[in-house]
Design a protein around this motif. Structure first.
Motif, PDB file in Angstrom:
ATOM      1  N   VAL A  92       0.610  -0.962  -0.036  1.00 23.63           N
ATOM      2  CA  VAL A  92      -0.139  -0.131   0.172  1.00 23.63           C
ATOM      3  C   VAL A  92       1.018   1.280   0.546  1.00 23.63           C
ATOM      4  O   VAL A  92       0.647   2.173  -0.699  1.00 23.63           O
ATOM      5  N   ALA A  93       1.661   0.932   0.973  1.00 22.22           N
ATOM      6  CA  ALA A  93       2.849   2.468   1.040  1.00 22.22           C
ATOM      7  C   ALA A  93       3.597   2.716  -1.065  1.00 22.22           C
ATOM      8  O   ALA A  93       3.452   3.249  -0.823  1.00 22.22           O
ATOM      9  N   ALA A  94       3.837   1.673  -0.770  1.00 22.53           N
ATOM     10  CA  ALA A  94       4.318   1.508  -2.355  1.00 22.53           C
ATOM     11  C   ALA A  94       3.275   2.033  -3.468  1.00 22.53           C
ATOM     12  O   ALA A  94       3.543   2.913  -4.521  1.00 22.53           O
ATOM     13  N   ARG A  95       1.992   1.935  -4.078  1.00 20.36           N
ATOM     14  CA  ARG A  95       0.921   2.249  -4.221  1.00 20.36           C
ATOM     15  C   ARG A  95       0.365   3.258  -4.190  1.00 20.36           C
ATOM     16  O   ARG A  95       0.504   4.743  -5.202  1.00 20.36           O
ATOM     17  N   ILE A  96       0.702   4.308  -2.362  1.00 17.59           N
ATOM     18  CA  ILE A  96       0.128   5.878  -2.430  1.00 17.59           C
ATOM     19  C   ILE A  96       1.845   6.535  -2.606  1.00 17.59           C
ATOM     20  O   ILE A  96       1.153   7.505  -3.636  1.00 17.59           O
ATOM     21  N   GLY A  97       2.920   5.565  -3.039  1.00 22.00           N
ATOM     22  CA  GLY A  97       4.081   6.762  -2.985  1.00 22.00           C
ATOM     23  C   GLY A  97       4.218   6.800  -4.775  1.00 22.00           C
ATOM     24  O   GLY A  97       4.151   7.888  -5.251  1.00 22.00           O
ATOM     25  N   GLN A  98       3.636   4.924  -5.642  1.00 22.81           N
ATOM     26  CA  GLN A  98       3.371   5.781  -6.894  1.00 22.81           C
ATOM     27  C   GLN A  98       2.688   6.521  -7.460  1.00 22.81           C
ATOM     28  O   GLN A  98       2.479   7.419  -8.496  1.00 22.81           O
ATOM     29  N   SER A  99       1.441   6.862  -6.848  1.00 22.33           N
ATOM     30  CA  SER A  99      -0.085   8.191  -7.052  1.00 22.33           C
ATOM     31  C   SER A  99       0.660   8.874  -6.839  1.00 22.33           C
ATOM     32  O   SER A  99       0.580   9.892  -8.022  1.00 22.33           O
ATOM     33  N   LEU A 100       1.590   9.450  -5.791  1.00 19.96           N
ATOM     34  CA  LEU A 100       2.148  10.643  -5.464  1.00 19.96           C
ATOM     35  C   LEU A 100       2.326  11.008  -5.977  1.00 19.96           C
ATOM     36  O   LEU A 100       2.617  12.492  -6.915  1.00 19.96           O
ATOM     37  N   VAL A 101       3.668  10.431  -6.855  1.00 27.64           N
ATOM     38  CA  VAL A 101       5.047  10.745  -7.379  1.00 27.64           C
ATOM     39  C   VAL A 101       4.049  10.937  -9.638  1.00 27.64           C
ATOM     40  O   VAL A 101       4.803  11.696 -10.240  1.00 27.64           O
ATOM     41  N   HIS A 102       3.359  10.019  -9.525  1.00 23.71           N
ATOM     42  CA  HIS A 102       2.516  10.158 -10.814  1.00 23.71           C
ATOM     43  C   HIS A 102       1.591  11.949 -11.014  1.00 23.71           C
ATOM     44  O   HIS A 102       1.354  12.927 -11.851  1.00 23.71           O
ATOM     45  N   LEU A 103       1.178  12.256  -9.825  1.00 20.87           N
ATOM     46  CA  LEU A 103       0.545  13.489  -9.291  1.00 20.87           C
ATOM     47  C   LEU A 103       1.630  14.618  -9.904  1.00 20.87           C
ATOM     48  O   LEU A 103       1.026  15.470 -10.051  1.00 20.87           O
ATOM     49  N   ILE A 104       2.805  14.669  -9.370  1.00 23.01           N
ATOM     50  CA  ILE A 104       3.520  15.737  -9.088  1.00 23.01           C
ATOM     51  C   ILE A 104       3.903  15.522 -10.941  1.00 23.01           C
ATOM     52  O   ILE A 104       4.444  17.042 -10.684  1.00 23.01           O
ATOM     53  N   GLY A 105       3.919  14.714 -11.685  1.00 22.16           N
ATOM     54  CA  GLY A 105       4.019  15.460 -12.602  1.00 22.16           C
ATOM     55  C   GLY A 105       5.088  14.088 -13.336  1.00 22.16           C
ATOM     56  O   GLY A 105       5.020  12.837 -13.346  1.00 22.16           O
ATOM     57  N   THR A 106       5.855  14.186 -14.633  1.00 26.02           N
ATOM     58  CA  THR A 106       5.700  12.748 -15.903  1.00 26.02           C
ATOM     59  C   THR A 106       7.217  12.902 -16.400  1.00 26.02           C
ATOM     60  O   THR A 106       7.096  12.764 -17.308  1.00 26.02           O
ATOM     61  N   SER A 107       8.492  13.998 -15.870  1.00 21.92           N
ATOM     62  CA  SER A 107       9.719  14.163 -16.279  1.00 21.92           C
ATOM     63  C   SER A 107      10.541  12.013 -16.001  1.00 21.92           C
ATOM     64  O   SER A 107       9.360  11.539 -15.333  1.00 21.92           O
TER      65      SER A 107
END
Length: 133
Positions: A92-107
């Protein structure tokens, strides 16, 4: 964290992501600024970039939610909850982390981090699948 608690958090997180872009769209429809079917697939996207990423993060959550849920439920049904409890929080932590990074940007660096978090989830779920056999 128990597997059931992790599953519940995963579900709530997925719903929060869905609401993040739906709540933007609803007032536009209600005020007549956009048609209700304006966001059909295949049409040009005119949402702000963060909302486009929020929708993609939501869809990413939906990809693995059934698999994670199945693992949690199999563990519970077979009396192997301890196996899933040891790992579920990390998934779950990896999933939330992945989502948060996705929200930040696409570099490139952000996509690399996102992919790494996705692969961590897959690896942990494969570990669980084999541990539950």
């Amino acid at each position: 964290m128990t597997g059931m608690t992790a599953l519940l958090i995963y579900i709530v997180w997925t719903l929060i992501l869905a609401l993040s872009y739906a709540t933007y769209r609803l007032p536009l429809v209600l005020t007549g600024k956009k048609a209700a079917n304006h966001w059909e697939r295949g049409q040009p996207v005119d949402d702000p970039a963060i909302l486009v990423r929020a929708k993609a993060a939501h869809l990413n959550c939906l990809e693995n939610l059934p698999l994670f849920a199945a693992l949690v439920l199999i563990a519970a049904a077979t009396g192997q909850s301890d196996t899933i409890n040891a790992v579920a929080g990390f998934i779950v932590a990896a999933r939330i982390g992945q989502s948060l990074v996705h929200l930040i940007g696409t570099s490139f660096p952000l996509v690399f981090i996102r992919a790494s978090l996705f692969l961590a989830q897959v690896a942990l779920m494969l570990y669980l699948a084999f541990a539950l056999i």
